[in-house]
Design a protein around this motif. Sequence first.
Motif, PDB file in Angstrom:
ATOM      1  N   ASN A 194       4.379  -3.525 -17.729  1.00  0.00           N
ATOM      2  CA  ASN A 194       3.163  -2.898 -17.938  1.00  0.00           C
ATOM      3  C   ASN A 194       1.892  -3.838 -18.004  1.00  0.00           C
ATOM      4  O   ASN A 194       1.238  -3.448 -18.769  1.00  0.00           O
ATOM      5  CB  ASN A 194       3.078  -1.956 -19.201  1.00  0.00           C
ATOM      6  N   LYS A 195       1.978  -4.639 -17.039  1.00  0.00           N
ATOM      7  CA  LYS A 195       0.862  -5.517 -16.901  1.00  0.00           C
ATOM      8  C   LYS A 195      -0.275  -5.013 -16.002  1.00  0.00           C
ATOM      9  O   LYS A 195       0.109  -4.315 -15.095  1.00  0.00           O
ATOM     10  CB  LYS A 195       1.263  -6.828 -16.299  1.00  0.00           C
ATOM     11  N   PRO A 196      -1.246  -5.241 -16.437  1.00  0.00           N
ATOM     12  CA  PRO A 196      -2.430  -4.572 -15.570  1.00  0.00           C
ATOM     13  C   PRO A 196      -2.519  -5.285 -14.122  1.00  0.00           C
ATOM     14  O   PRO A 196      -2.490  -6.309 -13.814  1.00  0.00           O
ATOM     15  CB  PRO A 196      -3.900  -4.856 -16.362  1.00  0.00           C
ATOM     16  N   TYR A 197      -2.483  -4.115 -12.999  1.00  0.00           N
ATOM     17  CA  TYR A 197      -2.487  -4.715 -11.694  1.00  0.00           C
ATOM     18  C   TYR A 197      -4.205  -5.120 -11.498  1.00  0.00           C
ATOM     19  O   TYR A 197      -4.481  -5.851 -10.643  1.00  0.00           O
ATOM     20  CB  TYR A 197      -2.120  -3.560 -10.636  1.00  0.00           C
ATOM     21  N   GLY A 198      -5.092  -4.409 -12.052  1.00  0.00           N
ATOM     22  CA  GLY A 198      -6.477  -4.343 -12.194  1.00  0.00           C
ATOM     23  C   GLY A 198      -7.292  -4.078 -13.124  1.00  0.00           C
ATOM     24  O   GLY A 198      -6.667  -3.554 -14.168  1.00  0.00           O
ATOM     25  N   SER A 199      -8.535  -3.962 -13.238  1.00  0.00           N
ATOM     26  CA  SER A 199      -9.369  -3.565 -14.302  1.00  0.00           C
ATOM     27  C   SER A 199      -9.002  -1.917 -14.118  1.00  0.00           C
ATOM     28  O   SER A 199      -8.555  -1.154 -13.435  1.00  0.00           O
ATOM     29  CB  SER A 199     -10.899  -3.919 -14.167  1.00  0.00           C
ATOM     30  N   LYS A 200      -9.910  -1.301 -15.223  1.00  0.00           N
ATOM     31  CA  LYS A 200      -9.824   0.231 -15.316  1.00  0.00           C
ATOM     32  C   LYS A 200     -10.604   0.795 -14.419  1.00  0.00           C
ATOM     33  O   LYS A 200     -10.380   1.990 -14.141  1.00  0.00           O
ATOM     34  CB  LYS A 200     -10.048   0.583 -16.685  1.00  0.00           C
ATOM     35  N   VAL A 201     -11.298  -0.025 -13.656  1.00  0.00           N
ATOM     36  CA  VAL A 201     -12.162   0.584 -12.583  1.00  0.00           C
ATOM     37  C   VAL A 201     -11.066   0.897 -11.360  1.00  0.00           C
ATOM     38  O   VAL A 201     -11.641   1.589 -10.317  1.00  0.00           O
ATOM     39  CB  VAL A 201     -13.147  -0.282 -12.036  1.00  0.00           C
ATOM     40  N   VAL A 202     -10.094   0.082 -11.386  1.00  0.00           N
ATOM     41  CA  VAL A 202      -9.605   0.209 -10.172  1.00  0.00           C
ATOM     42  C   VAL A 202      -8.458   1.393 -10.075  1.00  0.00           C
ATOM     43  O   VAL A 202      -7.412   1.640 -10.875  1.00  0.00           O
ATOM     44  CB  VAL A 202      -8.519  -1.215  -9.949  1.00  0.00           C
ATOM     45  N   ASN A 203      -8.636   2.493  -9.184  1.00  0.00           N
ATOM     46  CA  ASN A 203      -7.763   3.440  -8.755  1.00  0.00           C
ATOM     47  C   ASN A 203      -7.518   3.660  -7.288  1.00  0.00           C
ATOM     48  O   ASN A 203      -8.373   3.735  -6.580  1.00  0.00           O
ATOM     49  CB  ASN A 203      -8.667   4.899  -9.245  1.00  0.00           C
ATOM     50  N   ILE A 204      -6.303   3.285  -6.903  1.00  0.00           N
ATOM     51  CA  ILE A 204      -6.020   3.293  -5.767  1.00  0.00           C
ATOM     52  C   ILE A 204      -5.028   4.476  -5.486  1.00  0.00           C
ATOM     53  O   ILE A 204      -3.966   4.776  -6.033  1.00  0.00           O
ATOM     54  CB  ILE A 204      -4.971   1.973  -5.448  1.00  0.00           C
ATOM     55  N   VAL A 205      -5.200   5.212  -4.142  1.00  0.00           N
ATOM     56  CA  VAL A 205      -4.647   6.451  -3.908  1.00  0.00           C
ATOM     57  C   VAL A 205      -4.169   6.584  -2.622  1.00  0.00           C
ATOM     58  O   VAL A 205      -4.694   5.569  -1.725  1.00  0.00           O
ATOM     59  CB  VAL A 205      -5.442   7.627  -3.773  1.00  0.00           C
ATOM     60  N   ALA A 206      -2.877   6.583  -2.312  1.00  0.00           N
ATOM     61  CA  ALA A 206      -2.141   6.801  -1.060  1.00  0.00           C
ATOM     62  C   ALA A 206      -2.412   8.181  -0.371  1.00  0.00           C
ATOM     63  O   ALA A 206      -2.273   9.143  -1.092  1.00  0.00           O
ATOM     64  CB  ALA A 206      -0.470   6.530  -0.992  1.00  0.00           C
ATOM     65  N   ASP A 207      -2.798   8.289   0.931  1.00  0.00           N
ATOM     66  CA  ASP A 207      -2.970   9.530   1.451  1.00  0.00           C
ATOM     67  C   ASP A 207      -2.660   9.776   2.903  1.00  0.00           C
ATOM     68  O   ASP A 207      -3.325   8.941   3.704  1.00  0.00           O
ATOM     69  CB  ASP A 207      -4.487   9.897   1.079  1.00  0.00           C
ATOM     70  N   GLY A 248       0.320  15.374  10.023  1.00  0.00           N
ATOM     71  CA  GLY A 248       0.584  16.726   9.316  1.00  0.00           C
ATOM     72  C   GLY A 248       2.152  16.533   8.564  1.00  0.00           C
ATOM     73  O   GLY A 248       2.381  16.941   7.453  1.00  0.00           O
ATOM     74  N   TYR A 249       2.786  15.747   9.425  1.00  0.00           N
ATOM     75  CA  TYR A 249       4.271  15.378   9.007  1.00  0.00           C
ATOM     76  C   TYR A 249       4.612  14.087   9.391  1.00  0.00           C
ATOM     77  O   TYR A 249       4.236  13.568  10.419  1.00  0.00           O
ATOM     78  CB  TYR A 249       5.207  16.451   9.567  1.00  0.00           C
ATOM     79  N   ASP A 250       5.473  13.463   8.657  1.00  0.00           N
ATOM     80  CA  ASP A 250       6.011  11.924   9.095  1.00  0.00           C
ATOM     81  C   ASP A 250       7.066  12.201  10.045  1.00  0.00           C
ATOM     82  O   ASP A 250       7.567  13.350  10.423  1.00  0.00           O
ATOM     83  CB  ASP A 250       6.161  10.920   7.798  1.00  0.00           C
ATOM     84  N   ASP A 251       7.666  11.111  10.491  1.00  0.00           N
ATOM     85  CA  ASP A 251       8.662  10.970  11.326  1.00  0.00           C
ATOM     86  C   ASP A 251      10.030  11.261  10.853  1.00  0.00           C
ATOM     87  O   ASP A 251      10.975  10.999  11.540  1.00  0.00           O
ATOM     88  CB  ASP A 251       8.567   9.592  12.137  1.00  0.00           C
ATOM     89  N   GLU A 252      10.155  11.786   9.618  1.00  0.00           N
ATOM     90  CA  GLU A 252      11.369  12.209   9.219  1.00  0.00           C
ATOM     91  C   GLU A 252      11.268  13.618   8.687  1.00  0.00           C
ATOM     92  O   GLU A 252      12.126  13.993   7.956  1.00  0.00           O
ATOM     93  CB  GLU A 252      12.452  11.581   8.559  1.00  0.00           C
ATOM     94  N   GLY A 253      10.199  14.301   9.099  1.00  0.00           N
ATOM     95  CA  GLY A 253      10.138  15.785   8.782  1.00  0.00           C
ATOM     96  C   GLY A 253       9.566  15.896   7.359  1.00  0.00           C
ATOM     97  O   GLY A 253       9.513  17.419   7.074  1.00  0.00           O
ATOM     98  N   VAL A 254       8.844  15.124   6.704  1.00  0.00           N
ATOM     99  CA  VAL A 254       8.344  15.481   5.412  1.00  0.00           C
ATOM    100  C   VAL A 254       6.809  15.577   5.694  1.00  0.00           C
ATOM    101  O   VAL A 254       6.194  14.952   6.266  1.00  0.00           O
ATOM    102  CB  VAL A 254       8.463  14.103   4.508  1.00  0.00           C
ATOM    103  N   LYS A 255       6.326  16.713   4.924  1.00  0.00           N
ATOM    104  CA  LYS A 255       4.840  17.223   4.939  1.00  0.00           C
ATOM    105  C   LYS A 255       4.155  15.944   4.303  1.00  0.00           C
ATOM    106  O   LYS A 255       4.490  15.549   3.236  1.00  0.00           O
ATOM    107  CB  LYS A 255       4.783  18.324   4.311  1.00  0.00           C
ATOM    108  N   ALA A 256       2.924  15.669   5.014  1.00  0.00           N
ATOM    109  CA  ALA A 256       2.003  14.421   4.410  1.00  0.00           C
ATOM    110  C   ALA A 256       1.247  15.030   3.331  1.00  0.00           C
ATOM    111  O   ALA A 256       0.968  16.331   3.073  1.00  0.00           O
ATOM    112  CB  ALA A 256       1.048  14.363   5.538  1.00  0.00           C
ATOM    113  N   GLY A 257       1.194  14.087   2.581  1.00  0.00           N
ATOM    114  CA  GLY A 257       0.327  14.507   1.179  1.00  0.00           C
ATOM    115  C   GLY A 257      -0.261  13.125   0.694  1.00  0.00           C
ATOM    116  O   GLY A 257      -0.513  12.209   1.326  1.00  0.00           O
ATOM    117  N   GLN A 258      -0.754  13.171  -0.768  1.00  0.00           N
ATOM    118  CA  GLN A 258      -1.178  12.098  -1.351  1.00  0.00           C
ATOM    119  C   GLN A 258      -0.460  11.811  -2.659  1.00  0.00           C
ATOM    120  O   GLN A 258      -0.037  12.766  -3.366  1.00  0.00           O
ATOM    121  CB  GLN A 258      -2.872  12.115  -1.308  1.00  0.00           C
ATOM    122  N   TRP A 259      -0.715  10.654  -2.941  1.00  0.00           N
ATOM    123  CA  TRP A 259      -0.212  10.361  -4.513  1.00  0.00           C
ATOM    124  C   TRP A 259      -0.904   9.051  -5.094  1.00  0.00           C
ATOM    125  O   TRP A 259      -1.519   8.294  -4.125  1.00  0.00           O
ATOM    126  CB  TRP A 259       1.277  10.103  -4.297  1.00  0.00           C
TER     127      TRP A 259
END
Length: 549
Positions: A344-357, A368-379
Motif C-alpha cells: 500500500n505504498k503510494p504510486y503518486g500524490s492524490k492528484v494522480v488518477n490513471i485510467v485504462a480505456d 470494439g473488441y480485443d483480439d480474443e473476443g473480449v468487449k473493450a472497456g475502461q478501468w
Amino acid sequence: MKRRDFVGLTGLATGALFLPSIPGFGSTLVTPERLLETVDVAVKKRLADAALNAAKSAGASYADVRIGRYLNQSVFTREKQVQNIASGESQGAGVRVIANGTWGFAATNDLSEAGLAKAAQTATAIAKANSKVQKEKVILAPQKGFGEVSWKTPIVQSAFEVPIAQKVDLLLSANGKALEGGASFVNSALFQINEQKYFASTDGSYIDQDIHRIWPTFTVSAVDRSSGKFRSRQALSAPMGMGYEYLVPKAKDKIAGPAGSGLVGYKMSYDLLEDITAATREAKQKIMAKSVTPGKYDLVLDPNHLGLTIHESIGHATELDRVLGYEANYAGTSFATLDWKKQNKPYGSKVVNIVADKTQPGSLGAVGYDDEGVKAGQWDIIKDGMLVDYQKIRDQAHIVGQDHSDGCCYAQSWEDVQFQRMPNVSLKPGKAKMSVDDMVKNVDKGIYIAGRGSFSIDQQRYNFQFGGTVFYAIEKGKITGMLEDVAYQANTQEFWNSCAATCDQSDYRMFGSFNDGKGQPAQSSAVSHGSATTRFNGVNVINTARKIG
C-alpha cells in the motif's frame, strides 16, 4: 521529382526507400486502388468455421481464429521533392487453440477452407507437443459469445479514399511554409493504417472490425551558418485513431499554450501548416536560447510531452506480464510487483488518477473488441495515488484473483500470436477549473516543456530521464524565454508523488505512440495517452550539454 511532375501520377506505388518499424509497413506493395477493396463477411465466417471445426475435431478444447487484412500507405517528402510513396497489403489468418491445457498457434496465408483447417490442425498438434513440458494448465477467464457483431472506427473520411496527389500537395505545401520561414531542412510524412480484422471463437463470437489510424509528422531544422549551430523541432501532432478528417483543422480544437510561449496544442483535428510555421520560428529561436542552469524546478508539462512519461513509467510498469517477469527479456520487468502493491505504498500524490480505456474516441487503442473476443472497456489503474489494478488478459486474470479479462489482448498482424498489450493509459484532468496560465501563475521557478524528446528508463520502469522538444523558463509566474539542453531525472514514485495539480477537461489532449514495441518475437502496437497540462514540484533538472567530471 517536382510537385508539378507528380500530380498526374496518382497511381504510383514505388518501392520503399525507408519504412519505419510500424505494423503492416513492409508488406506486399499494391496499387492504391486495391486498398479500397473489401472482403465479404460471409466468406470470412465460412473460413472461420472451417478452422474452428477442424480444431475441435483434432482435440482442441478451445479455439479462436483471426482473419486479417492489414493495409498501409505512407508518403514521404523532403524540401520540394517527393521521396517515396508506398501502399501495402498483408492478409492471412492465425489460429490459436488450447489442447491438453496448453496453447498452440499456427498461421497461414492460404485463405481457403482447406488452408485454415490445416492451420488449425497444426496449432492443435503444437499445443499437444507443448503440453508435454507445460507445468501448469492454461486457465481462461470465462467469456460469453457475442454472436455476429461488428465495429468500425467512427471516421468521417477514410484516408485511403483521398487521392495521393492531395496528400502530397499538403505535405509539400507544409515544407514550403518551412522553407519560406527560413528553415534549412525539412521533411514531412503521412502514415495511414487500416486493420480489417475478423475474429471467431468456440465461445460463439463472430466479430468483424474495421480499424483506422493516421499520423502526420515532420521535422524542421534551422542552421546558423556563422556559428555552425543547428536545432530541430518536430511536429506537435499526435497520431490518432481517426480518418483524414484529422487533417481538416477546426478552430475549436486549438488549445493555446501559456502566454509568452506562442505554442498551440491540438485536440481532435490538426493544423499541419500552422504547426510547421511555428516549428520553423521555434527551431531558429532554439539556436539562440539560453542553456539551462541545473537544479530543482517546478515542471509544467504539456500533454504532448507528458504522454511519453505516462507511457514509460506507468503504462509499461502496470502490464501484468511484465510485473510477473514474463516480459523480462524485452525492456525489463516492473518495480510495481504484486508484493509491492500489497504494501500500500503510494504510486503518486492524490492528484494522480490513471485510467485504462479501450473505448476512448479518436485514440489509437480504440476498438470494439480485443483480439480474443473480449468487449473493450475502461478501468482504474491508479486511484487517488494508489495502485489499484493492472492490465490483464484472459489467461492472466486468475493470477490476481479476478474472473474477467480487461480486453487488452492484441496481435500486430494475422501471422503473430496475440498477447497482453497496453491499452490507452491516461491521467484524468482536474475537477477544479484551471487553465495553463492559471497553473503558470503559481510557479516561482520552473520550466514549461512541450513535445517528445529523448528518454531513458531502467529495467524496472523506475529510474528515468526525459527530454522534450521545446522548453520555456518560468520566473515569478511568467514565461520569460526559451531554454535549451533540458532533461529531468527522477524515479517513478518520486516523480508522481511530486504531482501537484492538473488543468481541467478543457485542456485535455492525447499523445500517441504509433509503434510501441514488446514481445519476443517483437511486435508493435499503437496506443494513446491523454492528459491535461500538469505541474510537478521540485524535480531535478540537468543540463544535457555539460560534460560530467
